[in-house]
Motif scaffolding. Structure first.
Motif, PDB file in Angstrom:
ATOM      1  N   GLY A 132       0.853  -1.184   0.000  1.00 13.70           N
ATOM      2  CA  GLY A 132       0.000   0.000   0.000  1.00 13.70           C
ATOM      3  C   GLY A 132       0.884   1.227   0.000  1.00 13.70           C
ATOM      4  O   GLY A 132       2.033   1.162   0.439  1.00 13.70           O
ATOM      5  N   SER A 133       0.350   2.335  -0.476  1.00 13.62           N
ATOM      6  CA  SER A 133       1.185   3.527  -0.575  1.00 13.62           C
ATOM      7  C   SER A 133       1.478   4.074   0.818  1.00 13.62           C
ATOM      8  O   SER A 133       0.883   3.651   1.807  1.00 13.62           O
ATOM      9  CB  SER A 133       0.503   4.579  -1.449  1.00 13.62           C
ATOM     10  OG  SER A 133      -0.796   4.784  -0.981  1.00 13.62           O
ATOM     11  N   SER A 134       2.419   4.994   0.856  1.00 15.41           N
ATOM     12  CA  SER A 134       2.829   5.600   2.117  1.00 15.41           C
ATOM     13  C   SER A 134       1.620   6.248   2.785  1.00 15.41           C
ATOM     14  O   SER A 134       0.841   6.931   2.132  1.00 15.41           O
ATOM     15  CB  SER A 134       3.920   6.617   1.805  1.00 15.41           C
ATOM     16  OG  SER A 134       4.289   7.261   2.972  1.00 15.41           O
TER      17      SER A 134
ATOM     18  N   SER B  83      -0.917   4.575   4.088  1.00 11.64           N
ATOM     19  CA  SER B  83      -2.137   3.765   3.959  1.00 11.64           C
ATOM     20  C   SER B  83      -2.464   2.962   5.220  1.00 11.64           C
ATOM     21  O   SER B  83      -3.515   2.326   5.283  1.00 11.64           O
ATOM     22  CB  SER B  83      -2.033   2.834   2.740  1.00 11.64           C
ATOM     23  OG  SER B  83      -0.895   2.019   2.833  1.00 11.64           O
TER      24      SER B  83
ATOM     25  N   LYS C  13      -5.509   0.257   1.031  1.00  9.44           N
ATOM     26  CA  LYS C  13      -5.664   1.602   0.484  1.00  9.44           C
ATOM     27  C   LYS C  13      -6.599   2.388   1.391  1.00  9.44           C
ATOM     28  O   LYS C  13      -7.704   1.924   1.680  1.00  9.44           O
ATOM     29  CB  LYS C  13      -6.216   1.548  -0.937  1.00  9.44           C
ATOM     30  CG  LYS C  13      -6.146   2.903  -1.616  1.00  9.44           C
ATOM     31  CD  LYS C  13      -6.620   2.861  -3.045  1.00  9.44           C
ATOM     32  CE  LYS C  13      -6.500   4.269  -3.619  1.00  9.44           C
ATOM     33  NZ  LYS C  13      -7.236   4.380  -4.872  1.00  9.44           N
TER      34      LYS C  13
ATOM     35  N   HIS D 221       6.770  -1.876   0.086  1.00  6.50           N
ATOM     36  CA  HIS D 221       6.092  -1.199  -1.013  1.00  6.50           C
ATOM     37  C   HIS D 221       6.761  -1.529  -2.334  1.00  6.50           C
ATOM     38  O   HIS D 221       6.497  -0.917  -3.351  1.00  6.50           O
ATOM     39  CB  HIS D 221       5.971   0.318  -0.769  1.00  6.50           C
ATOM     40  CG  HIS D 221       7.263   0.990  -0.551  1.00  6.50           C
ATOM     41  ND1 HIS D 221       7.624   1.520   0.653  1.00  6.50           N
ATOM     42  CD2 HIS D 221       8.290   1.214  -1.390  1.00  6.50           C
ATOM     43  CE1 HIS D 221       8.827   2.036   0.545  1.00  6.50           C
ATOM     44  NE2 HIS D 221       9.251   1.859  -0.687  1.00  6.50           N
ATOM     45  N   GLU D 222       7.637  -2.573  -2.287  1.00 14.29           N
ATOM     46  CA  GLU D 222       8.306  -2.988  -3.512  1.00 14.29           C
ATOM     47  C   GLU D 222       7.621  -4.234  -4.078  1.00 14.29           C
ATOM     48  O   GLU D 222       7.486  -5.246  -3.398  1.00 14.29           O
ATOM     49  CB  GLU D 222       9.776  -3.285  -3.224  1.00 14.29           C
ATOM     50  CG  GLU D 222      10.539  -2.041  -2.833  1.00 14.29           C
ATOM     51  CD  GLU D 222      11.792  -2.343  -2.023  1.00 14.29           C
ATOM     52  OE1 GLU D 222      12.877  -2.137  -2.572  1.00 14.29           O
ATOM     53  OE2 GLU D 222      11.673  -2.786  -0.876  1.00 14.29           O
ATOM     54  N   ASP D 223       7.219  -4.129  -5.331  1.00 12.31           N
ATOM     55  CA  ASP D 223       6.482  -5.189  -5.995  1.00 12.31           C
ATOM     56  C   ASP D 223       7.268  -6.496  -6.082  1.00 12.31           C
ATOM     57  O   ASP D 223       6.724  -7.575  -5.852  1.00 12.31           O
ATOM     58  CB  ASP D 223       6.152  -4.710  -7.415  1.00 12.31           C
ATOM     59  CG  ASP D 223       4.708  -5.003  -7.755  1.00 12.31           C
ATOM     60  OD1 ASP D 223       3.861  -4.879  -6.847  1.00 12.31           O
ATOM     61  OD2 ASP D 223       4.465  -5.369  -8.912  1.00 12.31           O
TER      62      ASP D 223
ATOM     63  N   ASN E  82      -3.342  -5.897  -0.214  1.00 10.38           N
ATOM     64  CA  ASN E  82      -3.178  -4.493  -0.580  1.00 10.38           C
ATOM     65  C   ASN E  82      -4.067  -3.589   0.251  1.00 10.38           C
ATOM     66  O   ASN E  82      -5.286  -3.773   0.283  1.00 10.38           O
ATOM     67  CB  ASN E  82      -3.541  -4.316  -2.056  1.00 10.38           C
ATOM     68  CG  ASN E  82      -2.320  -3.940  -2.855  1.00 10.38           C
ATOM     69  OD1 ASN E  82      -1.741  -2.874  -2.644  1.00 10.38           O
ATOM     70  ND2 ASN E  82      -1.925  -4.830  -3.750  1.00 10.38           N
TER      71      ASN E  82
END
Ligand code: ADP
Ligand code: MG
Length: 235
Positions: free
Chosen positions: A38-40, A42, A214, A199-201, A212
């Motif tokens: 998830g983004s920073s 989240s 959000k 956060h690295e795929d 995930n």
């Protein structure tokens, strides 16, 4: 192993409050290796801290190994953490003035394990992460990857059921990240449950499930085919 139901968490900020987790539901079975993405902002770290009994949710329930984690006093919380959970952090969190062996032995000291047993176990886990020869070195004499291996040995030393890692490769270059992931995969292969925030795929795909987040909700929760780190290192 982990069951969470309708978990909510807000941070109070003066008169305002920031609703960070807005009803999280998920279960983790023994032996799974789960990436939380998830983004920073989240709520990944907030969730991991609750799972790690470092913080508590406002609403909802959390069962760890069938025990309800709620309103524990600090002493009981510490006992649960020691018994069930091992922590790995992005910034390693080693004690700078103690050598690798003493860093690994540290949690055992706090659990009241006798010195000779403590040192024996610490050495065993340093060997396990391939750093037996570095036992008497201080953290500043180790590379980033070696520091994270010491931190992993320290997390394993108390023989927890679950490893919780908050961006364990966040401070490492990609080859070193893959080497650390290769080690974590081996530990998981032996049956240890692993939950890691990343956060690295490419790192997430080295797990066998990706959750995930959000805006405080789980928007996707998928089983994936695990990419073996070892394959990526030796190309
Ligand atoms: P992530 O790890 O996904 O980047 P966090 O869980 O750290 O996200 O943070 C989620 C949100 O909560 C962010 O907006 C962050 O600023 C806020 N936050 C985190 N910890 C605190 C705190 N102790 N007090 C107030 N706000 C916080
Ligand atoms: Mg975070």
């Amino acid at each position: 192993m982990i069951e969470i139901k309708d978990l909510h968490k807000s941070y109070k900020m003066g008169a305002n409050s920031l609703h960070v987790l807005k009803g999280i539901n998920f279960n983790v079975s023994e032996g799974e290796m789960v990436a939380i993405m998830g983004s920073s902002g989240s709520g990944k770290s907030t969730l991991l801290n609750i799972l790690g009994i470092l913080d508590e949710a406002d609403e909802g329930t959390y069962h760890l190994d069938n025990k309800l984690i709620k309103d524990l006093n600090e002493k009981v919380a510490a006992q649960y953490r020691n018994k069930f959970l091992g922590f790995i952090f992005q910034s390693f969190n080693l004690i700078n003035y103690k050598n690798a062996l003493d860093n690994v032995a540290m949690p055992l000291y706090y659990q009241g394990v006798k010195r000779n047993i403590r040192m024996e176990k610490a050495m065993h886990y340093l060997e396990r992460v391939g750093l037996a020869d570095w036992a008497d070195h201080l953290p500043n004499e180790l590379s980033g990857g070696q520091k994270q291996r010491v931190a992993i040995a320290r997390a394993l030393a108390s023989e927890p059921k679950v490893l919780l890692a908050d961006e364990p490769t966040g401070a490492l270059d990609s080859v070193t990240s893959y080497e650390v992931m290769e080690l974590i995969q081996k530990i998981n292969d032996e049956g240890k449950t692993v939950l890691m925030v990343t956060h690295e795929d490419d790192i997430a795909h080295m797990c066998n499930r990706i959750v995930n987040l959000k805006d405080g909700l789980i928007i996707d929760d998928s089983v994936v085919k695990q990419v073996r780190a070892k394959k990526l290192i030796h190309v």
